[in-house]
Design an enzyme around this catalytic site. Structure first.
Site, PDB file in Angstrom:
ATOM      1  N   ASP A 139       0.803  -1.205   0.019  1.00  0.00           N
ATOM      2  CA  ASP A 139       0.309  -0.060  -0.002  1.00  0.00           C
ATOM      3  C   ASP A 139       0.960   1.109   0.047  1.00  0.00           C
ATOM      4  OD1 ASP A 139      -1.916   1.784   0.759  1.00  0.00           O
ATOM      5  OD2 ASP A 139      -2.975   1.369   1.964  1.00  0.00           O
ATOM      6  N   HIS A 254      -5.507  11.912  13.976  1.00  0.00           N
ATOM      7  CA  HIS A 254      -6.386  12.369  12.725  1.00  0.00           C
ATOM      8  C   HIS A 254      -7.199  11.263  13.165  1.00  0.00           C
ATOM      9  CE1 HIS A 254      -3.539  14.070   9.778  1.00  0.00           C
ATOM     10  NE2 HIS A 254      -2.839  13.553   9.963  1.00  0.00           N
TER      11      HIS A 254
HETATM   12  N1  Q9C Z   1      -3.335  10.612  -1.005  1.00  0.00           N
HETATM   13  C1  Q9C Z   1       0.283  11.300  10.530  1.00  0.00           C
HETATM   14  O1  Q9C Z   1       1.439  12.007   9.734  1.00  0.00           O
HETATM   15  N2  Q9C Z   1      -1.612  10.566   3.669  1.00  0.00           N
HETATM   16  N3  Q9C Z   1      -0.682  10.943   9.327  1.00  0.00           N
HETATM   17  C2  Q9C Z   1      -2.807  10.192   3.099  1.00  0.00           C
HETATM   18  C3  Q9C Z   1      -3.715   9.879   0.574  1.00  0.00           C
HETATM   19  C4  Q9C Z   1      -1.881   9.983   5.028  1.00  0.00           C
HETATM   20  C5  Q9C Z   1      -0.104  10.700   8.234  1.00  0.00           C
HETATM   21  C6  Q9C Z   1      -2.421  10.856   1.070  1.00  0.00           C
HETATM   22  C7  Q9C Z   1      -0.994  11.109   5.770  1.00  0.00           C
HETATM   23  C8  Q9C Z   1      -1.619  10.884   7.142  1.00  0.00           C
HETATM   24  C9  Q9C Z   1       0.238  10.959  11.749  1.00  0.00           C
HETATM   25 ZN    ZN Z   2       1.408  13.442  10.209  1.00  0.00          ZN
END
Ligand code: Q9C
Ligand code: ZN
Length: 798
Positions: A139, A254
C-alpha cells in the site's frame, strides 16, 4: 508565607522519611550508613529550605563526588520549592528523592552525571511492543508508517546518551473506559474485533477508513499508545517529573470519535487531554500540533470546548493537500463556546523552514498561549514538518524543534508532555526527537541555522490567522489585522490533477535519492549544531550569593574566585579609567569580567553579577579584549543606563527598555528604544517580548547576550524573568546578567531562571494599551526590513 514554607519543609521531611521506610523493604528505618540515605538526605537538604540547622550535614555531602556536577541537575526542585506554592510544592521534590534512592548503591561512590540529571525530571516512555504494528500488504499510501520510526528514534537517543538522563516510565494499556473518553463504543468494538482477523479480513476492514492499516497487533499497540500518553500525563501532573516525551505508534491526531484515519486508530493526545481534565480537574489545556498534517480528529473533538486550546499548523496548499478539508483553513476558529479556541495555520506552500516556524510561534501561537495561560501543555509532536520528510516537503532542520520545545517550556510552570505523531524520514525524525528530549532535559540550545526571514506565503498565512482570531484574543485588540484575500500562492497552484509524486515509479526513485541526500546532509549538519555543554550552568559571586540569600538557595550556583584590587586595576587601567569611578565599581567589575571570561571559555553557560554601576560595568566589559572575537552581542538594558556602548559597527545591538518620560532618543537599526512601563494591575509585557524583542533577537542571532538592569526599572520581576527565560534559547544560552538593584527578590528570581527553573507565574494578563501597541507597530514598521522576523503582515513596509 513563612508558615507555608515551614509547613512545606515539615511535610517534605515527613514524606521523605516515609519514602525511605517504604522504599527499603529490609530496613524499616533509614540506615544512616546507607548510601541511599546519604543521597536522599543530600537531595533533601538541597531541595528544602532548611540550612540544616538541627543536623550536621552528612560528611558525604561535602564530597565533590556527591555534588551535582552542575546547577542543571537539581533545578526543578528549586523551581517548585522556592515558588510561593507552599505545601503543595513539596510533592515534586520528595518524588525526586525517590529517584535518587533508586540509584544502586555501588554507583553512588562516583555518582554518574545521569543520576543527577534524573532529578531534573524528564520522563521518557518507550516500549518496543509498539513496533509490532505493521503493514502486511502493499500500500503505497501507508508504507511510510514503519516500526523503525520508533526504534530508530530510540537508538538515536541512546547514541546521544539521552536515554540514561531521562526517568524511564513504563507504558501501559489504556483502559476501555479511558478510550471511551473520546471514542464511541462502536469504534472501540470495531478495533477490538481486528485482533483475531486474518490478513484478508484485516485488509477489508482497513479499506473502510482513509489511510489506515490493521495488523493483528494494532489494537494492543494502539492501547499502549493511549496508555503511554496517560502515563506521561500522570508523571507530569503528580510531580514525579516536570516534563517528558512518549514515543508511540500508532499515532493519534487524525483519529476521530468514530473512525480511524491517517495512520491513527485512537487519538492519544485528545484522550490525554480529557483524562487530565477529569483526573486533575484541569480547566485549561493547550495542545500544540506541530505535525505537518492537520489533526482534524483533534479539532473535531475539541471544537466546542473552550477548556482545550488547539493549535495546528499544516501543509494545506489551498486545500490541495491531504486531508483536503475546508475546515483546516484559518477561518475554522471553533464553534459555540469553543470559538477562538481552535487555531489553524495553513501553509500554502511547501518548503517552509526554521524562520517560518519561529514566526508562527512569535506572532500567533505564543501570544495566544500566554494569554490563555494553560495549566498543562500537550504536544502532538509530528516531525513530518521537518526537512527531508516525504509527506511534508518542508525545510525545517532538527534544531528548530529545540527552540519550539524551549518556548513551550515557559508555559504551565514547565508542565509539558510531548507525544509522537508523524515523521517519516528516519534520520530527520530521530535527530528531531533528540533535539526535543535534549531541550526537555534543559541542555543549552543550539543556534537555529538559516536565514532569519519568513517567506511571503508564511507571512500571508500568519496575517490571516491573526485577522481571524482578533475577536477572541485581547493581545490582538489594537493590532492592525486585516484579511488578505489575494494570496501570492494562488497563481502557482498545480494545474493538473496529478499532485501525487508517488504515482509513477520514476518519482519513487528520485525520492529515495533525495532521502539519502538529506540523510548525508543531516549527518554533517548535526555535527555543526551539537556542541559540548559547559560543565557548570550558572556562575555568580560570593557577595551576591550571600546578599541575595542564595546560600539557602537549593540551586547550585558556582561561585567565582574574586580578583584582588591590583589585578582588576591592571585589567581595567588602559581602557576606562574614565568609566570606573569608585572602588566598589572596580571590584564588581572584577567579578563581572571573571564571569564573562568563564562564559566565553565555555566553563559556565551563564552568570549573574551585581554592580553599583551596571551601565559602566557593561560598557567596560564590552570594550574588553574578551569580547573582541564576538561578532554579535545583544544587550538588553532595562531602566536607566547612562553609558550606551557604541553600536556603529553592528557588533552590538542594544534594546533599551525604559520609562517613556525619560528619553527623547530615537531608534535605529542597532539601538532600539522601547518605552515600556509595566501595567501596575497586571502583566502586559509578554506581548512586547514575544512580538518584538524575540523577533529582533532571533533575526540578529547573537553569540552573547548581556542583560543589564539599572535603576528606575520599568519592569516587574516577572517581566524581567520572562525575558531571561525566553532569551536563553539564543547564543547557546550564553547570558551575562548585570544587575544594579538592591531588590533581593529580583536577584533570586533571575538566578533561578538562569539556573533553569521555569519562569515564575506572571500576574493577571492585561492587554497592552493602544499607546503601547502603536509604539510596537511603529517600531515594527521602522525595523522590519532590518530585522525580518518582525514581519507578520504584508500590508505595510514590505
Ligand atoms: N492520497 C500522520 O502523520 N496520506 N499521518 C494520505 C492520500 C496520509 C499522516 C494520502 C498521511 C497520514 C500521523
Ligand atoms: Zn503527519
Amino acid at each position: 508565607m513563612m508558615s507555608a514554607r515551614e509547613n512545606s519543609t515539615r511535610e517534605l521531611r515527613l514524606r521523605t522519611f516515609h519514602l525511605f521506610t517504604t522504599n527499603n523493604s529490609e530496613a524499616k528505618r533509614p540506615r544512616s550508613s546507607s548510601s541511599h540515605l546519604r543521597a536522599g538526605l543530600w537531595a533533601f537538604r538541597w531541595t528544602c529550605h532548611s540550612p540544616a540547622r538541627s543536623r550536621r550535614p552528612a560528611p558525604c555531602c561535602r564530597r565533590a563526588a556527591l555534588r551535582p556536577p552542575s546547577a542543571v541537575r537539581l533545578r526543578r526542585c528549586s523551581g517548585d520549592l522556592c515558588g510561593e506554592r507552599g505545601v503543595r510544592a513539596a510533592g515534586p521534590a520528595v518524588l525526586r528523592c525517590v529517584v535518587l534512592c533508586g540509584v544502586a548503591e555501588r554507583e553512588l561512590s562516583h555518582i554518574p552525571v545521569s543520576a543527577w540529571a534524573m532529578a531534573s525530571g524528564t520522563a521518557l516512555i518507550y516500549d518496543e511492543a509498539m513496533t509490532r504494528h505493521k503493514l502486511l500488504w502493499n500500500d503505497p499510501i501507508c508504507d511510510i508508517e514503519v516500526p523503525e520510526r520508533l526504534s530508530a528514534s530510540y537508538e538515536q537517543l541512546q547514541c546521544y546518551h539521552l536515554v540514561e538522563r531521562c526517568v524511564p516510565v513504563p507504558a501501559r494499556e489504556g483502559s476501555e473506559e479511558e478510550i471511551l473518553l473520546v471514542h464511541s463504543s462502536e469504534h472501540l468494538e470495531a478495533a477490538k474485533s481486528t485482533q483475531t482477523m486474518n490478513e484478508e479480513e484485516l485488509k477489508r476492514i482497513s479499506g473502510n477508513y482513509d489511510s489506515f492499516f490493521f495488523h493483528p497487533n494494532t489494537y494492543h499497540c494502539a492501547r499502549l499508545a493511549v496508555g503511554a500518553a496517560l502515563q506521561l500525563v500522570d508523571s507530569v501532573m503528580s510531580g514525579k517529573v516536570c516534563n517528558g516525551m512518549a514515543l508511540v505508534r500508532p499515532p493519534g491526531h487524525h483519529s476521530q470519535r468514530n473512525a480511524a484515519n491517517g495512520f491513527c486508530l485512537f487519538n492519544n493526545v485528545a484522550i490525554a487531554a480529557e483524562y487530565a481534565k477529569l483526573k486533575y480537574g484541569l480547566q485549561r489545556i493547550l495542545i500544540v500540533d506541530w505535525d505537518v498534517h492537520h489533526g482534524q480528529g483533534t479539532q473535531y473533538i475539541f471544537e466546542e470546548d473552550p477548556s482545550v486550546l488547539y493549535f495546528s499548523w499544516h501543509r494545506y496548499e489551498h486545500q490541495e493537500f491531504w486531508p483536503s478539508l475546508k475546515e483546516s483553513d484559518y477561518d475554522a476558529v471553533g464553534l459555540g463556546k469553543g470559538k477562538g479556541f481552535n487555531i489553524n495555520l495553513p501553509w500554502n506552500k511547501v518548503g517552509m523552514g526554521n524562520s517560518d516556524y519561529l514566526a508562527a510561534f512569535f506572532h500567533v501561537l505564543l501570544p495566544v498561549a500566554f494569554e490563555f495561560d494553560p495549566e498543562l501543555v500537550l504536544v502532538s509532536s509530528g516531525y513530518d514538518s521537518g526537512i527531508g520528510d516525504p509527506e511534508g516537503q518542508m525545510n525545517a532542520t532538527p534544531e528548530v524543534f529545540a527552540h519550539l520545545t524551549h518556548f513551550l517550556m515557559q508555559l504551565a510552570h514547565g508542565k509539558l508532555c510531548v507525544i509522537l505523531e508523524g515523521g517519516y524520514h528516519l534520520k530527520s525524525l530521530s535527530e528531531s526527537v533528540c533535539m526535543t528530549v535534549k531541550t526537555l532535559l534543559r541542555d543549552p540550545l543550539p543556534q537555529v541555522t538559516g536565514e532569519m526571514a519568513p517567506c511571503l506565503s508564511a507571512i500571508e498565512s500568519i496575517q490571516n490567522v491573526r485577522a481571524a482570531h482578533k475577536p477572541y484574543w485581547k493581545w490582538l485588540t489594537y493590532e492592525d489585522t486585516s484579511f488578505l484575500h489575494n494570496l501570492s500562492t494562488r497563481s502557482d497552484l498545480p494545474k493538473t490533477a496529478d499532485t501525487n509524486p508517488c504515482a509513477d515509479d520514476g518519482a519513487k526513485i528520485t525520492d529515495s535519492n533525495e532521502t539519502d541526500k538529506i540523510e548525508r546532509f543531516l549527518e554533517l549538519h548535526m555535527k555543526n549544531v551539537i556542541f559540548p555543554v559547559p560543565p557548570i550552568r550558572t556562575a555568580t559571586t560570593a557577595e551576591l550569593k550571600a546578599s541575595a540569600h542564595l546560600n539557602t538557595f537549593p540551586v547550585h550556583l558556582h561561585v567565582v574566585k574574586e580578583m584582588d584590587k591590583n589585578e582588576i586595576e591592571a585589567l581595567v587601567s588602559d581602557f576606562h579609567a574614565d568609566l570606573v569611578k569608585t572602588n566598589k565599581t572596580l571590584l564588581s567589575l572584577g567579578s563581572t569580567l571573571t564571569i564573562l571570561d568563564k562564559i566565553l571559555k565555555k566553563e559556565v553557560c551563564n552568570g549573574i553579577a551585581e554592580s553599583p554601576a551596571a551601565s559602566a560595568s557593561v560598557a567596560v566589559a564590552l570594550r574588553h579584549p574578551l569580547c573582541f572575537g564576538l561578532q554579535r552581542v545583544l544587550c538588553i538594558f532595562v531602566g536607566d543606563m547612562h553609558i550606551i556602548p557604541n553600536t556603529e559597527d553592528g557588533k552590538i545591538l542594544v534594546i533599551h527598555i525604559c520609562k517613556e518620560e525619560q528619553t527623547g532618543k530615537s531608534s535605529s537599526k542597532h539601538y532600539i528604544v522601547l518605552n515600556w512601563k509595566e501595567d501596575a494591575d497586571g502583566n502586559d509585557f509578554f506581548s512586547a517580548v514575544l512580538g518584538f524583542i524575540l523577533p529582533v533577537a532571533y533575526s540578529y542571532q547573537p553569540n552573547l547576550i548581556v542583560i543589564a538592569v539599572g535603576p528606575n526599572r520599568s519592569l516587574g520581576i516577572s517581566g524581567i524573568s520572562l525575558l531571561f527565560g525566553l532569551l536563553q534559547g539564543l547564543a547557546e544560552s550564553r547570558i551575562l546578567a548585570v544587575i544594579e538593584d538592591t531588590d533581593i527578590n529580583l536577584m533570586q528570581s533571575v538566578a533561578k531562571t538562569l539556573a533553569g527553573a521555569s519562569v515564575p507565574h506572571f500576574g493577571v494578563h492585561v492587554p497592552p494599551t493602544q499607546e503601547k501597541v502603536n509604539q510596537i507597530k511603529m517600531l515594527r514598521n521602522q525595523l522590519q526590513q532590518d530585522w525580518k522576523m518582525l514581519q507578520c503582515s504584508v500590508n505595510d513596509g514590505i
